[in-house]
Design an enzyme around this catalytic site. Structure first.
Site, short mmCIF file in Angstrom:
data_model
loop_
_atom_site.label_atom_id
_atom_site.label_comp_id
_atom_site.label_asym_id
_atom_site.label_seq_id
_atom_site.Cartn_x
_atom_site.Cartn_y
_atom_site.Cartn_z
N ASN A 1 14.43 10.62 14.43
CA ASN A 1 13.93 9.26 14.17
C ASN A 1 12.95 8.86 15.26
O ASN A 1 12.69 9.63 16.19
CB ASN A 1 15.11 8.28 14.06
CG ASN A 1 15.92 8.24 15.34
OD1 ASN A 1 15.42 7.86 16.39
ND2 ASN A 1 17.17 8.67 15.26
N ASP B 1 30.47 8.28 14.71
CA ASP B 1 29.90 7.03 15.21
C ASP B 1 30.39 6.86 16.66
O ASP B 1 31.57 6.61 16.90
CB ASP B 1 30.35 5.85 14.34
CG ASP B 1 29.60 4.58 14.72
OD1 ASP B 1 29.48 4.29 15.92
OD2 ASP B 1 29.12 3.87 13.80
O1 C5P Z 1 25.38 1.55 12.52
P1 C5P Z 1 24.13 1.31 13.26
O2 C5P Z 1 23.37 2.60 13.53
O3 C5P Z 1 23.23 0.26 12.80
O4 C5P Z 1 24.67 0.78 14.69
C1 C5P Z 1 23.88 0.73 15.82
C2 C5P Z 1 24.74 0.87 17.04
O5 C5P Z 1 25.70 1.90 16.87
C3 C5P Z 1 23.95 1.29 18.25
O6 C5P Z 1 24.57 0.75 19.39
C4 C5P Z 1 24.06 2.80 18.22
O7 C5P Z 1 23.89 3.35 19.51
C5 C5P Z 1 25.46 2.98 17.73
N1 C5P Z 1 25.69 4.21 16.94
C6 C5P Z 1 26.45 5.22 17.48
N2 C5P Z 1 26.73 6.34 16.72
C7 C5P Z 1 26.25 6.45 15.47
C8 C5P Z 1 25.48 5.42 14.91
C9 C5P Z 1 25.21 4.31 15.66
O8 C5P Z 1 26.87 5.12 18.65
N3 C5P Z 1 26.51 7.53 14.77
#
Ligand code: C5P
Length: 414
Positions: free
Chosen positions: A218, A315
């Protein structure tokens, strides 16, 4: 306190005669962006590499070049020029300038200002590798260190003259970091308010392999997370930065673990625990390719394009937030949204189980992705704070201070 460490600071920049002088123009821009005022002395050798006009356009001030200019002396004498500054920076510091400084010579404006100062001096050496390694330069370098001069670089790499080795001037971002560290030490002698705290930060994108040469990625630059790592380290925190692939240099005073995939990032975070605070600023890929090919996928004439089967990545923010053991006392996530920024961020905080969410609008028109500015909202259990449009560096410094305040308030409440 101002939003950046450099707000209102006066820097006297001495630009010596080296090919790296063009990087000093970028340094001036970055210093000005952070609110510093910059005066520049350009040596006569320096004038062969950058013009006084380019320098003065960027500093917004006249450029000082000549020791015996009566006009200059009437406006600002060479003694005042160095006394008036909070910090002197020599970039590029050529072998000649370093030799003059080491021996106390004062036969032009630059060397005179450097001898006349009672302020800290930071040098960024830049010269051919043989000149740098020459015993005379190394002797001068030792003398400067013994005199209390601060040094940034030189870096090792390809040189403009075609040789390879140490002697390349530090990059503008590295010189800037060294300048900021100097002012951080002045602001917090003996350690900042985050001394004794261990902070884990994730930053950058992840690369999820498709085959040995292709990957899913990304547009995250990692700038915001790196700036936070630097800002909390400056406030005295023991800082571990787990970074996906970026082009950014390691922030000074920060332990950096470089990883590629989301799974590697999670493993590196778990290995870095326990921590008092976790800040997840990485743009972790939500999905990875179910089974990445061991050999490069080949395009076969007439065959259909391969379908990529994706599976969910761990996550990291949710995992750290929901740890039963070793959960950091404060877990902070980011929410980059393109619409309904606050609503989504509030829901995300609850879903992931973190304490704070730093929410920002990353729709293409804002230029936040990959850019240098950011408008953020801090969402916590207590409510919402709207911060103004700030450079990412200033967002980082403000967040670092906000964290320090949080811990000093909760300590006071005990
Ligand atoms: O779910 P989303 O990507 O929108 O959430 C963003 C937050 O979650 C950010 O703090 C990002 O660093 C964290 N994140 C994470 N692991 C993932 C996806 C997101 O730590 N697989």
């Amino acid at each position: 306190m101002s939003d950046t460490l450099l707000m209102g600071r006066r820097i006297l920049l001495v630009i010596g005669g080296g090919i790296a002088a063009y990087k000093s123009l970028e340094l001036i821009r970055r210093l000005k962006e952070r609110g510093a005022s910059v005066r520049a002395i350009l040596t006569s050798a320096g004038e062969h590499f950058v013009t006084p006009l380019s320098v003065s356009s960027l500093t917004g001030d006249k450029v000082y070049t000549d020791l015996f200019s009566l006009t200059d002396e009437a406006e600002m004498g060479h003694i005042e020029l160095s006394r008036d500054a909070d910090l002197l920076v020599v970039a590029p510091a050529t072998a000649d300038l370093m030799a003059k400084m080491a021996h106390g010579l004062a036969n032009d404006l630059a060397s005179t200002a450097l001898l006349a100062t009672d302020k800290k001096v930071l040098v960024a050496p830049a010269m051919n590798v043989r000149m740098w390694l020459h015993p005379a330069t190394q002797r001068n370098f030792e003398t400067l260190l013994a005199d209390g001069v601060d040094v940034v670089g030189p870096n090792e790499g390809d040189m403009a003259c075609g040789e390879y080795g140490p002697g390349r001037m530090a990059e503008p971002a590295e010189i800037l970091a060294a300048i900021e560290s100097h002012f951080a030490e002045l602001a917090f002698p003996g350690g900042g308010p985050l001394k004794g705290k261990r902070i884990l930060i994730t930053s950058g994108p992840t690369h999820e392999p498709i085959d040995p040469v292709r990957y899913l990625a990304n547009r995250s630059s990692g700038k915001q997370g790196y700036a936070i790592a630097q800002a909390v380290a400056r406030l005295g925190a023991e800082t571990v930065l787990v970074s996906g692939p970026t082009n950014l240099p390691n922030p000074p005073g920060v332990t950096v673990k470089r990883v590629e995939t989301a799974r590697e990032m999670l493993a590196a975070c778990e290995a870095a625990l326990p921590a008092d605070i976790a800040i997840c600023a990485a743009a972790v890929a939500d999905w990875r390719v179910a089974s990445d090919a061991e050999q490069k996928l080949k395009k076969q004439p007439g065959e259909q394009a391969p379908a990529l089967m994706l599976v969910e990545n761990p996550d990291i923010l949710a995992t750290l937030s929901q740890l039963k053991m070793n959960r950091p006392a404060l877990v902070i996530g980011f929410a980059a949204e393109t619409e309904k920024v606050i609503d989504h961020a509030v829901a995300k905080r609850q879903r992931k189980g973190c304490d704070w969410i730093v929410a920002n609008d990353v729709s293409p028109a804002t230029g936040v992705m990959g850019g240098d500015l950011n408008t953020v909202h801090l969402i916590s259990r207590e409510g919402q704070e709207d911060w103004p449009l700030l450079p990412k560096q200033a967002v980082a410094e403000r967040l670092a201070r906000r964290i320090a305040d949080h811990f000093s308030t909760s300590k006071a409440a005990e």
